[in-house]
Scaffold this motif. Sequence first.
Motif, PDB file in Angstrom:
ATOM      1  N   ARG B 124       0.845  -1.204   0.000  1.00  0.00           N
ATOM      2  CA  ARG B 124       0.000   0.000   0.000  1.00  0.00           C
ATOM      3  C   ARG B 124       0.878   1.251   0.000  1.00  0.00           C
ATOM      4  N   PHE B 125       0.358   2.276  -0.641  1.00  0.00           N
ATOM      5  CA  PHE B 125       1.037   3.574  -0.645  1.00  0.00           C
ATOM      6  C   PHE B 125       0.110   4.608  -0.036  1.00  0.00           C
ATOM      7  N   GLU B 126       0.696   5.536   0.681  1.00  0.00           N
ATOM      8  CA  GLU B 126      -0.091   6.614   1.244  1.00  0.00           C
ATOM      9  C   GLU B 126       0.708   7.903   1.147  1.00  0.00           C
ATOM     10  N   THR B 127       0.029   8.982   0.871  1.00  0.00           N
ATOM     11  CA  THR B 127       0.724  10.263   0.763  1.00  0.00           C
ATOM     12  C   THR B 127       0.059  11.243   1.707  1.00  0.00           C
ATOM     13  N   SER B 128       0.862  11.985   2.450  1.00  0.00           N
ATOM     14  CA  SER B 128       0.259  13.012   3.285  1.00  0.00           C
ATOM     15  C   SER B 128       1.165  14.229   3.339  1.00  0.00           C
ATOM     16  N   ASP B 129       0.522  15.334   3.659  1.00  0.00           N
ATOM     17  CA  ASP B 129       1.190  16.609   3.708  1.00  0.00           C
ATOM     18  C   ASP B 129       1.767  16.775   5.104  1.00  0.00           C
ATOM     19  N   VAL B 130       3.066  16.986   5.235  1.00  0.00           N
ATOM     20  CA  VAL B 130       3.611  17.089   6.584  1.00  0.00           C
ATOM     21  C   VAL B 130       4.395  18.355   6.853  1.00  0.00           C
ATOM     22  N   GLY B 131       4.671  19.124   5.839  1.00  0.00           N
ATOM     23  CA  GLY B 131       5.656  20.187   5.971  1.00  0.00           C
ATOM     24  C   GLY B 131       5.272  21.423   6.758  1.00  0.00           C
ATOM     25  N   GLY B 132       3.977  21.626   7.037  1.00  0.00           N
ATOM     26  CA  GLY B 132       3.600  22.891   7.629  1.00  0.00           C
ATOM     27  C   GLY B 132       3.754  23.972   6.571  1.00  0.00           C
ATOM     28  N   GLN B 133       4.557  24.987   6.856  1.00  0.00           N
ATOM     29  CA  GLN B 133       4.747  26.034   5.846  1.00  0.00           C
ATOM     30  C   GLN B 133       5.679  25.580   4.730  1.00  0.00           C
ATOM     31  N   LYS B 134       6.525  24.574   5.047  1.00  0.00           N
ATOM     32  CA  LYS B 134       7.449  24.087   4.029  1.00  0.00           C
ATOM     33  C   LYS B 134       6.710  23.088   3.149  1.00  0.00           C
ATOM     34  N   PRO B 135       6.587  23.360   1.859  1.00  0.00           N
ATOM     35  CA  PRO B 135       5.840  22.435   1.014  1.00  0.00           C
ATOM     36  C   PRO B 135       6.562  21.109   0.859  1.00  0.00           C
ATOM     37  N   SER B 136       6.076  20.097   1.546  1.00  0.00           N
ATOM     38  CA  SER B 136       6.699  18.790   1.418  1.00  0.00           C
ATOM     39  C   SER B 136       5.666  17.706   1.678  1.00  0.00           C
ATOM     40  N   SER B 137       5.916  16.544   1.156  1.00  0.00           N
ATOM     41  CA  SER B 137       4.984  15.441   1.287  1.00  0.00           C
ATOM     42  C   SER B 137       5.666  14.228   1.871  1.00  0.00           C
ATOM     43  N   GLU B 138       4.922  13.482   2.643  1.00  0.00           N
ATOM     44  CA  GLU B 138       5.427  12.217   3.122  1.00  0.00           C
ATOM     45  C   GLU B 138       4.810  11.137   2.256  1.00  0.00           C
ATOM     46  N   ILE B 139       5.648  10.242   1.771  1.00  0.00           N
ATOM     47  CA  ILE B 139       5.141   9.109   1.023  1.00  0.00           C
ATOM     48  C   ILE B 139       5.484   7.856   1.797  1.00  0.00           C
ATOM     49  N   LEU B 140       4.442   7.158   2.194  1.00  0.00           N
ATOM     50  CA  LEU B 140       4.620   5.957   2.987  1.00  0.00           C
ATOM     51  C   LEU B 140       4.320   4.742   2.124  1.00  0.00           C
ATOM     52  N   CYS B 141       5.165   3.732   2.247  1.00  0.00           N
ATOM     53  CA  CYS B 141       4.938   2.487   1.537  1.00  0.00           C
ATOM     54  C   CYS B 141       5.023   1.365   2.561  1.00  0.00           C
TER      55      CYS B 141
END
Lengths: 106, 149
Positions: B124-141
């Motif tokens: 499974r893959f999951e993506t979530s926004d984690v950065g706060g003001q810093k635009p970044s994404s967490e991609i979990l596998c």
Amino acid sequence: MIVNTETIPGHDIVETKGLVSGNTIRAKHLGRDIGAGLKNLVGGELTGYTELLNESRAEAMQRMVGAAQGMNANAIVNVRFTTSAIAGGAAELYAYGTAVVATPSA
Amino acid sequence: MEIFLAIGLPLLLTIGLPILFSVIGEIIERRHEADLARRESAIVDFPVRSTSPTDLGRVDVELLSSSVVIGTGYLKQLFASFRTMVGGEIVSLTRVLDRGRREAYLRVVEDARQRGGTGLINIRFETSDVGGQKPSSEILCYATMIREL
């Protein structure tokens, strides 16, 4: 045993104990936040945050396992994870699953 | 000299630096993509399924997970915000998330191989926004590793 499938390959689930979960909210120190901010000028992997989330996920899983052990379960099936940002530089990690008792199938 | 300080310096800071950063970012991105392609060619024969077969016989199981936090970079974020005004695919961001996802996937598969696994099921893959003001994404596998006994 922890799996994200509904059944455990090679095992029979003999008893279902119930839902177990674990969560944690963690942050890195300011230095790491500044480092991530600088790295984000060019883009790419933010190693400090990758570390943070992997550590936190391990912690959340540990708590979930603790809950399962408290129910005398020996396995957790159908594990799911969620991540949410609750403040700049802090993230909540949540892991949940169903605690079961499993035995190797004959 | 005064003219340079009055016009040149702000110009350098507002245009020159972002361009420099995006050039460095592009170099990092290309290197990463080359590295991903090299590592992917080493794991092509490793069986991975997004289904959960039950007829596997006697096997050992273990849950593996890996996540990658990837930042988009300042200039890409700026271009993306322009792009959202006209609509359409934001290719630069597609590339960033693709890199993150491939990296997370590779880490799980490499981990499975190292632990003597013979396959991965129910990935499974999951993506979530984690950065706060810093635009970044967490991609979990994450996936269940099976090890034949």
